[in-house]
Write a protein that holds these residues in place. Structure first.
Motif, PDB file in Angstrom:
ATOM      1  N   PRO A  20      31.075  -5.066  26.270  1.00  7.30           N
ATOM      2  CA  PRO A  20      30.385  -4.138  25.351  1.00  7.30           C
ATOM      3  C   PRO A  20      28.957  -3.862  25.810  1.00  7.30           C
ATOM      4  O   PRO A  20      28.233  -4.756  26.222  1.00  7.30           O
ATOM      5  N   ASP A  21      28.558  -2.605  25.727  1.00  3.74           N
ATOM      6  CA  ASP A  21      27.219  -2.184  26.110  1.00  3.74           C
ATOM      7  C   ASP A  21      26.321  -2.261  24.868  1.00  3.74           C
ATOM      8  O   ASP A  21      26.557  -1.570  23.874  1.00  3.74           O
ATOM      9  N   PHE A  22      25.308  -3.119  24.891  1.00  5.17           N
ATOM     10  CA  PHE A  22      24.453  -3.346  23.709  1.00  5.17           C
ATOM     11  C   PHE A  22      23.675  -2.085  23.330  1.00  5.17           C
ATOM     12  O   PHE A  22      23.583  -1.727  22.153  1.00  5.17           O
ATOM     13  N   LEU A  23      23.086  -1.420  24.323  1.00  7.84           N
ATOM     14  CA  LEU A  23      22.307  -0.219  24.022  1.00  7.84           C
ATOM     15  C   LEU A  23      23.186   0.880  23.434  1.00  7.84           C
ATOM     16  O   LEU A  23      22.793   1.577  22.485  1.00  7.84           O
ATOM     17  N   THR A  24      24.378   1.058  24.000  1.00  4.76           N
ATOM     18  CA  THR A  24      25.289   2.083  23.479  1.00  4.76           C
ATOM     19  C   THR A  24      25.676   1.772  22.038  1.00  4.76           C
ATOM     20  O   THR A  24      25.684   2.650  21.166  1.00  4.76           O
ATOM     21  N   GLU A  25      25.944   0.492  21.764  1.00  2.00           N
ATOM     22  CA  GLU A  25      26.297   0.101  20.401  1.00  2.00           C
ATOM     23  C   GLU A  25      25.133   0.289  19.438  1.00  2.00           C
ATOM     24  O   GLU A  25      25.316   0.678  18.279  1.00  2.00           O
ATOM     25  N   LEU A  26      23.921   0.046  19.931  1.00  2.00           N
ATOM     26  CA  LEU A  26      22.742   0.190  19.079  1.00  2.00           C
ATOM     27  C   LEU A  26      22.537   1.642  18.687  1.00  2.00           C
ATOM     28  O   LEU A  26      22.201   1.963  17.537  1.00  2.00           O
ATOM     29  N   PHE A  27      22.746   2.569  19.639  1.00  2.00           N
ATOM     30  CA  PHE A  27      22.571   3.985  19.319  1.00  2.00           C
ATOM     31  C   PHE A  27      23.716   4.514  18.456  1.00  2.00           C
ATOM     32  O   PHE A  27      23.526   5.447  17.679  1.00  2.00           O
ATOM     33  N   ARG A  28      24.893   3.966  18.605  1.00  2.00           N
ATOM     34  CA  ARG A  28      26.010   4.412  17.773  1.00  2.00           C
ATOM     35  C   ARG A  28      25.857   3.946  16.337  1.00  2.00           C
ATOM     36  O   ARG A  28      26.163   4.679  15.396  1.00  2.00           O
ATOM     37  N   ASN A  29      25.394   2.703  16.132  1.00  2.00           N
ATOM     38  CA  ASN A  29      25.240   2.136  14.796  1.00  2.00           C
ATOM     39  C   ASN A  29      23.800   1.628  14.638  1.00  2.00           C
ATOM     40  O   ASN A  29      23.525   0.429  14.779  1.00  2.00           O
ATOM     41  N   PRO A  30      22.854   2.507  14.389  1.00  2.00           N
ATOM     42  CA  PRO A  30      21.449   2.072  14.326  1.00  2.00           C
ATOM     43  C   PRO A  30      21.112   1.252  13.088  1.00  2.00           C
ATOM     44  O   PRO A  30      20.164   0.488  13.096  1.00  2.00           O
ATOM     45  N   LEU A  31      21.853   1.425  11.997  1.00  2.00           N
ATOM     46  CA  LEU A  31      21.548   0.722  10.762  1.00  2.00           C
ATOM     47  C   LEU A  31      22.180  -0.660  10.744  1.00  2.00           C
ATOM     48  O   LEU A  31      23.247  -0.898  11.333  1.00  2.00           O
ATOM     49  N   ASP A  32      21.486  -1.568  10.040  1.00  2.00           N
ATOM     50  CA  ASP A  32      22.017  -2.923   9.889  1.00  2.00           C
ATOM     51  C   ASP A  32      23.272  -2.871   9.024  1.00  2.00           C
ATOM     52  O   ASP A  32      23.353  -2.084   8.069  1.00  2.00           O
ATOM     53  N   PRO A  33      24.258  -3.709   9.288  1.00  2.00           N
ATOM     54  CA  PRO A  33      25.481  -3.698   8.463  1.00  2.00           C
ATOM     55  C   PRO A  33      25.217  -3.974   6.997  1.00  2.00           C
ATOM     56  O   PRO A  33      25.998  -3.578   6.130  1.00  2.00           O
ATOM     57  N   ALA A  36      25.070  -0.812   4.939  1.00  2.00           N
ATOM     58  CA  ALA A  36      26.408  -0.250   4.661  1.00  2.00           C
ATOM     59  C   ALA A  36      27.089  -1.007   3.533  1.00  2.00           C
ATOM     60  O   ALA A  36      27.737  -0.412   2.660  1.00  2.00           O
ATOM     61  N   ASP A  37      26.932  -2.345   3.504  1.00  2.00           N
ATOM     62  CA  ASP A  37      27.535  -3.122   2.417  1.00  2.00           C
ATOM     63  C   ASP A  37      26.919  -2.768   1.076  1.00  2.00           C
ATOM     64  O   ASP A  37      27.609  -2.644   0.062  1.00  2.00           O
ATOM     65  N   ALA A  38      25.571  -2.587   1.053  1.00  2.00           N
ATOM     66  CA  ALA A  38      24.925  -2.222  -0.211  1.00  2.00           C
ATOM     67  C   ALA A  38      25.373  -0.844  -0.679  1.00  2.00           C
ATOM     68  O   ALA A  38      25.598  -0.622  -1.879  1.00  2.00           O
ATOM     69  N   ALA A  39      25.490   0.096   0.243  1.00  2.00           N
ATOM     70  CA  ALA A  39      25.967   1.428  -0.135  1.00  2.00           C
ATOM     71  C   ALA A  39      27.387   1.370  -0.664  1.00  2.00           C
ATOM     72  O   ALA A  39      27.739   2.084  -1.622  1.00  2.00           O
ATOM     73  N   ALA A  40      28.196   0.499  -0.068  1.00  2.00           N
ATOM     74  CA  ALA A  40      29.574   0.377  -0.547  1.00  2.00           C
ATOM     75  C   ALA A  40      29.623  -0.202  -1.957  1.00  2.00           C
ATOM     76  O   ALA A  40      30.410   0.239  -2.794  1.00  2.00           O
TER      77      ALA A  40
END
Length: 314
Positions: A20-33, A36-40
């Motif tokens: 897994p590419d860390f930078l690619t993952e960071l740009f794809r999902n910039p927000l902390d998980p 997303a849990d709070a929004a859910a």
């Protein structure tokens, strides 16, 4: 025996597994998980009425406690302010009283010194008394009179803060400024120098103690007047020197006051009698060990005469 995989599979790029590419993952999902849990959770339903009702009193209690702590701290500070002001006023009064007493004793010592000088001149011959007076003038132990130069330095004027009304920090004359001016006057040919009435000698010191400047352990305050007696060319020589040029630049950039003028018929007071120190022979070092032929070789912890005086220098 396991059969080896075909070479075509090894060469097929699609069959490779990439890390897994860390930078690619960071740009794809910039927000902390957690976001997303709070929004859910908010999407499922609003905050329960019980939690909302209980949360308000807790917030009020926390705010009340913080306000109470601030009020107690402010009250304690204001309660101690009169005692601090009284102690400060008492210290200032004691300092002024000690300064007055010191000035009185200094004037008395000057009178006694003049009396001793008259008695000494009466006991000595004319040539011996004249030679002694010249030596006192050269070492700073005799009062001198003549034409010279006065260098005046003063702190920058204080400014008031527009909001609080308190005095803001202003540019102040430093002890090193007085050192530069005094050394510049000596280099210009001065024969006698004093700062605010404190005569400088070969053992004089100009130091900083907190916000105060001490000349031979006597405090001096702004404005500072450095008086010097010397030849007629001393003014021009000092103005052309490095010390005057540096102080003019400092005055231009910081707002300090700096001025040089010639004065006729200056009188500089005599310096206090110095505390003389006499050298004494040290005790003979005892050998720390014996070797062949009775020779000794003291080590770092042996008993030997140190090359530097005990306690350090000034």
């Amino acid at each position: 025996m396991t059969a080896a995989p075909p070479r075509d599979a090894e060469r097929d790029p699609s069959a490779r597994v990439y890390a897994p590419d860390f930078l690619t993952e960071l740009f794809r999902n910039p927000l902390d998980p957690g976001y997303a849990d709070a929004a859910a959770r908010r999407a499922v339903g609003p905050v329960s009425r019980v939690r909302e009702v209980l949360g308000r009193p807790v917030s009020l209690v926390v705010l009340a406690v913080i306000g109470f702590l601030f009020a107690v701290a402010y009250r304690e500070t204001m309660a101690e302010e009169p005692s601090r002001a009284t102690a400060r006023a008492g210290l200032i009064a004691e300092i002024k009283q000690r300064e007055t007493e010191t000035d009185r004793l200094t004037a008395r010592a000057e009178q006694l010194r003049e009396e001793v000088g008259r008695q000494r001149d009466a006991a000595l011959s004319g040539s011996q008394a004249s030679r002694l007076r010249n030596l006192e003038a050269g070492t700073g132990l005799g009062r001198v009179r003549g034409d010279g130069v006065v260098v005046r330095l003063a702190d920058a004027p204080r400014d008031k803060d527009a909001v609080t009304g308190a005095d803001t920090a202003e540019s102040q004359v430093l002890y090193s400024d007085l050192q530069k001016v005094a050394n510049g006057l000596w280099a210009a040919g001065a024969e006698a120098v004093s700062i605010n009435g404190q005569r400088l000698t070969a053992t004089s010191t100009i130091r900083q103690a907190g916000e105060a400047i001490l000349v031979d352990y006597r405090p001096v305050t702004s404005p500072y007047e450095v008086q010097a007696i010397g030849p007629g060319s001393m003014r021009d020589t000092f103005d052309d020197g490095r010390a005057a040029a540096l102080m003019r630049e400092v005055a231009r950039t910081t707002g300090l006051s700096f001025g040089v003028k010639e004065v006729d018929d200056l009188t500089l007071p005599a310096a206090p009698e110095p505390r003389l120190r006499y050298a004494e022979p040290s005790a003979s070092p005892s050998p720390s060990g014996s070797g062949v032929g009775g020779s000794s070789s003291p080590g770092p912890s042996g008993s030997g005469v140190s090359s530097s005086p005990s306690g350090g220098g000034r």
